[in-house]
Structures are given as C-alpha cells and as structure tokens.
Design an enzyme around this catalytic site. Structure first.
Site, PDB file in Angstrom:
ATOM      1  N   ARG A 166       1.016  -1.192   0.133  1.00 43.66           N
ATOM      2  CA  ARG A 166       0.081   0.067  -0.042  1.00 43.66           C
ATOM      3  C   ARG A 166       0.942   1.140  -0.058  1.00 43.66           C
ATOM      4  O   ARG A 166       0.389   2.186   0.620  1.00 43.66           O
ATOM      5  CB  ARG A 166      -1.128  -0.026   1.268  1.00 43.66           C
ATOM      6  CG  ARG A 166      -1.939  -1.223   1.207  1.00 43.66           C
ATOM      7  CD  ARG A 166      -2.893  -1.251   0.261  1.00 43.66           C
ATOM      8  NE  ARG A 166      -3.780  -2.361   0.401  1.00 43.66           N
ATOM      9  CZ  ARG A 166      -3.815  -3.541   0.383  1.00 43.66           C
ATOM     10  NH1 ARG A 166      -2.528  -3.967  -0.672  1.00 43.66           N
ATOM     11  NH2 ARG A 166      -4.527  -4.465   0.555  1.00 43.66           N
ATOM     12  N   SER A 240     -10.672  -0.028   3.410  1.00 46.02           N
ATOM     13  CA  SER A 240      -9.827  -0.116   4.570  1.00 46.02           C
ATOM     14  C   SER A 240      -9.315   0.989   5.072  1.00 46.02           C
ATOM     15  O   SER A 240      -8.701   1.642   4.396  1.00 46.02           O
ATOM     16  CB  SER A 240      -8.613  -1.248   4.357  1.00 46.02           C
ATOM     17  OG  SER A 240      -9.026  -2.119   4.034  1.00 46.02           O
ATOM     18  N   GLU A 336      -4.401   4.240   6.299  1.00 44.47           N
ATOM     19  CA  GLU A 336      -4.077   3.963   4.922  1.00 44.47           C
ATOM     20  C   GLU A 336      -4.609   4.989   4.083  1.00 44.47           C
ATOM     21  O   GLU A 336      -4.094   5.221   3.066  1.00 44.47           O
ATOM     22  CB  GLU A 336      -4.791   2.506   4.542  1.00 44.47           C
ATOM     23  CG  GLU A 336      -4.595   2.175   2.984  1.00 44.47           C
ATOM     24  CD  GLU A 336      -5.128   0.853   2.708  1.00 44.47           C
ATOM     25  OE1 GLU A 336      -4.808  -0.190   3.183  1.00 44.47           O
ATOM     26  OE2 GLU A 336      -6.099   0.689   1.740  1.00 44.47           O
TER      27      GLU A 336
END
Ligand code: FAD
Ligand code: NAP
Length: 340
Positions: A166, A240, A336
């Site tokens: 990520r 998320s 994130e």
C-alpha cells in the site's frame, strides 16, 4: 474548449466517504494538453493543489484551500503483444473496475483478483492497490506523469515507482509532485491463478466450476466483496481505513501470550502480517457507532459515515480505535486513507 475553473465547489459528490468540504477552486481535466494549462494557472495563482480521481481513498477533515484537479482522462490502448503478454496503456481517469472487466472480456490475465476496487486507474499505483494476494506491482509496466511544479513529462518504470505494501514513491518522496496521466500494464495471455486467500477458494467451491478461468475469479471476488463491504453509494466509506501491520516475530510471540488465537500471515523469515481488523474487533470496536460515524459491523477495518459525519469526526474515531489497539496489542496502526 478552454478550461473551466469553478470556485467554492462542494466535494461531497466527489468522495466516497460522502463528506462535505469546499474546494477553493475546481477544474476537470479531460484532455492531456489541459494538464499543462491547469499547472500554468496553478503557478500563476500560487495556490495549493490536490489531484483527485474517484475520491475513494481520501478523508477531508477540513475545506480544501486549493485547486482540485479532477482527473477525467479516458482511453484504453493496446500497445503491443507477444506470445506471452499484452501491453496496454490506460488513461488515468478510466474507472478501475471497468478496466478490469475490459481485461477479462479480452482474456488478459493479472487484474482479476483486483475486481470491484473503486476509483480510477490513475490512483492505482499511488498505494499499489492490492486484494486477495495480488498487487498492482505484478502487472504495472510504467507510469506517465506530469510534474506539477515544472510541467515536465516523465515516465516512471516499475522500479522507479518503489511500490510496497500500500505504498509507492508517489505517496512518499514524491508526494504531491505529479499528475499521473497514464498507466502502462503488462498483462498475461496465460493466466496464473491466485486463489490462496481462503474466501476465494470457498466462493469458487460454491460456484462448482469445471475449468477455472479469470472470469470465475473475478465473479468470486465480486460476490465476496458485495456481501462483505459497504457500498459507498449507500454507506459512505473509503475501504480499509488502516493498513494491516507487519511486525517482528517477537511482537507476535508477545501477543500470543495473552491471545493465542491471533491470526497472522508470514511475510518473511522474521516478520508477520497481523490483520488489523481482528485487533480492532477484539479491542471492542466492530460495529460500534460514535455519533454519525462508526466501525462497520461486518468489516472492522472500514470506518463508515452513517450520514452527516464530518471528516474531523471520522478522524477522531480513527484515533480512538488506534489508541485502543495500541493499549491492547502494543501495535501502532497506520492510516491507509489519505487525510486532507
Ligand atoms: P482518490 O481517492 O481520488 O485519490 C487517492 C490519492 O491518490 C490522493 O492522494 C490523490 O491525490 C492521489 N491521486 C489520485 N489520482 C491521481 C493522479 N491521476 N495523479 C496523481 N495523484 C493522484 N484499495 C485497495 O488497495 N484494495 C482494495 O481492495 C480496496 N477496496 C476498497 C473498497 C471500497 C468499498 C472502497 C471505498 C475503497 C477501496 N480501496 C481499496 C481504496 C481505493 O479504492 C483505492 O485506493 C483506489 O485506487 C483509489 O482511487 P481513487 O481514484 O478513488 O483515488
Ligand atoms: P480477510 O479475508 O478478512 O483477511 C484479513 C486480512 O488478512 C486481509 O486484509 C489480508 O491482508 C490478510 N490475509 C487473509 N488471507 C491471507 C493469506 N492467505 N495470505 C496473506 N494474507 C492474508 O480480508 P478482507 O478484509 O475481507 O479483504 C480481502 C482482500 O481485499 C484483502 O486483500 C484486502 O487487502 C482487500 N481489501 C482492501 C481494501 C482497502 O481499502 N485497501 C478494502 C477491502 C478489501 P492484505 O490486506 O494484506 O491482503
């Protein structure tokens, strides 16, 4: 047509959290040549900037005192092919999932596990999008971008992009410096199936398939995601909110002393990934509501806007979740989602 710069635009329809935030200025970029024109305007007016795709990985905690450059560049081009691969150049404004479906129709393999991820192709290298054991890094060939400060056009090779879990150079060292215009993909003519994530294997079993294909994998992923993840059109969210932390084996051992059931996945010899959703749930947050926002009842990694939440409220909730996870597991979660 000349570029239309609008003033005081509410970004509510342009982010999947459904947060109201006023952009000082807003411009839609639907021609590659318009990028330079918009950048010239930026330099002249000396205001800040934000490049926006589908707004599915961003949380606005305040108004956006900047020019928002909304990327709307379209086009999918087959560059070349050989026995093993096809090379495709995709404009950054293309919807990611439509691109995945295009690949499946053409029997181009590699992105089927990444079905139904919201947002635009241009944002896909930003956090090296990933799901069900596949990351963007396995199909990325290059990224074409324009430098925000100099208007220089540059092509980043796969290794230049410094993709990680990520992560990418565009989220780190080069944050805010580039407007991505195109992404080049190298896709496989002969599929390599990734079905090691338990949920995919279970879903495929249910489908009773004779000969597995990328279309089946895509259908399985779509079915799992549709049953588990909140649809942003109904319940505001950005997927998320936190990353799954990768920790040292010694950290895992310490956790196992008070929670022997904690799930983990080996990353290398010395580190493991622990699902953040598990820790959030066991810290008591799954399905919990705080005012107009909360932690999703089916997926604790996802924070949701029940309607009317401010970005500040959601950010505060994320801090409370992080504090409780830290207190219970000693692990510092990392957001994130991009916070403005
Ligand atoms: P935006 O939110 O518009 O932008 C994200 C960041 O990229 C911002 O910092 C923005 O400035 C920058 N950016 C966007 N476009 C450009 C460009 N052209 N040039 C330069 N910078 C740019 N992510 C995953 O990795 N895996 C998943 O499985 C996944 N599932 C999700 C499920 C749901 C229900 C939701 C809501 C989100 C999910 N996400 C997932 C997160 C998100 O969809 C992805 O990160 C997606 O790539 C974001 O695309 P976007 O166009 O909406 O980006
Ligand atoms: P899940 O199946 O409930 O599993 C929880 C976490 O454990 C996952 O996030 C995954 O990490 C990890 N995991 C599970 N099986 C694994 C395996 N066989 N090997 C290695 N790691 C494993 O996950 P979920 O929340 O439903 O999500 C499914 C997939 O979609 C995940 O890959 C997830 O990242 C992705 N997704 C991402 C977003 C986002 O916004 N980023 C939103 C929804 C779903 P990883 O996350 O590292 O894969």
């Amino acid at each position: 047509m000349k570029l239309q710069f609008e003033k005081n635009v509410d970004l509510l329809p342009h982010n999947t959290f459904g947060i109201s935030a006023i952009a000082k200025e807003f411009v839609r970029i639907d021609k590659s040549a318009h990028v330079e024109e918009a950048l010239e305007y930026l330099r002249k007016t000396k205001i800040n900037h934000l490049v926006l795709g589908g707004g599915s990985n961003i949380l606005f905690t305040q108004n956006v005192d900047a020019l928002v450059l909304q990327n709307r560049l379209f086009g999918i081009e087959l560059e070349k092919e050989d026995d093993m691969h096809v090379y495709v150049r995709v404009a950054a404004g293309e919807n990611w999932h439509n691109f995945v479906l295009h690949c499946i129709r053409n029997k181009w393999a590699g992105v089927e596990n990444l079905s139904l991820i919201p947002g635009c192709v241009g944002a896909s290298p930003m956090q090296n999008i990933g799901a069900y054991g596949v990351e963007m890094s396995s199909v990325l060939n290059y990224v074409e971008a324009v430098n925000i400060h100099t208007s220089e056009r540059h092509t980043f090779s796969l290794s230049d992009c410094e993709l990680g879990y990520r992560e990418s150079i565009f989220k780190r060292k080069e944050k805010g410096n580039w407007f991505i215009t195109h992404v080049g993909f190298k896709l496989n003519k002969r599929p390599v199936f990734h079905i090691e994530y338990g949920a995919i294997a279970d879903e495929l079993d249910k489908m009773e398939i004779d000969t597995l294909s990328i279309k089946h994998i895509s259908q399985a992923v779509i079915a799992i995601r549709s049953s588990k993840l909140p649809d942003p059109k109904i319940l505001g969210n950005a997927g998320s909110f936190f990353k799954n932390p990768t920790v040292d084996l010694s950290v895992l051992r310490a956790i196992q002393e008070h929670d022997e059931k904690v799930p983990f996945y080996p990353v290398d010899e010395n580190t493991v990934k622990i699902p953040a959703g598990y820790m959030i749930e066991h810290a008591g947050w799954k399905g919990k509501r705080a005012g107009n926002c909360g932690v999703h009842e089916k997926q604790a990694l996802v924070l949701v806007n029940y309607g009317g939440a401010t970005g500040h409220e959601i950010f505060t909730l994320s801090t409370a979740v992080m504090t409780d996870v830290k207190n219970k597991y000693g692990i510092e979660l990392e957001r994130e989602v991009n916070v403005w």
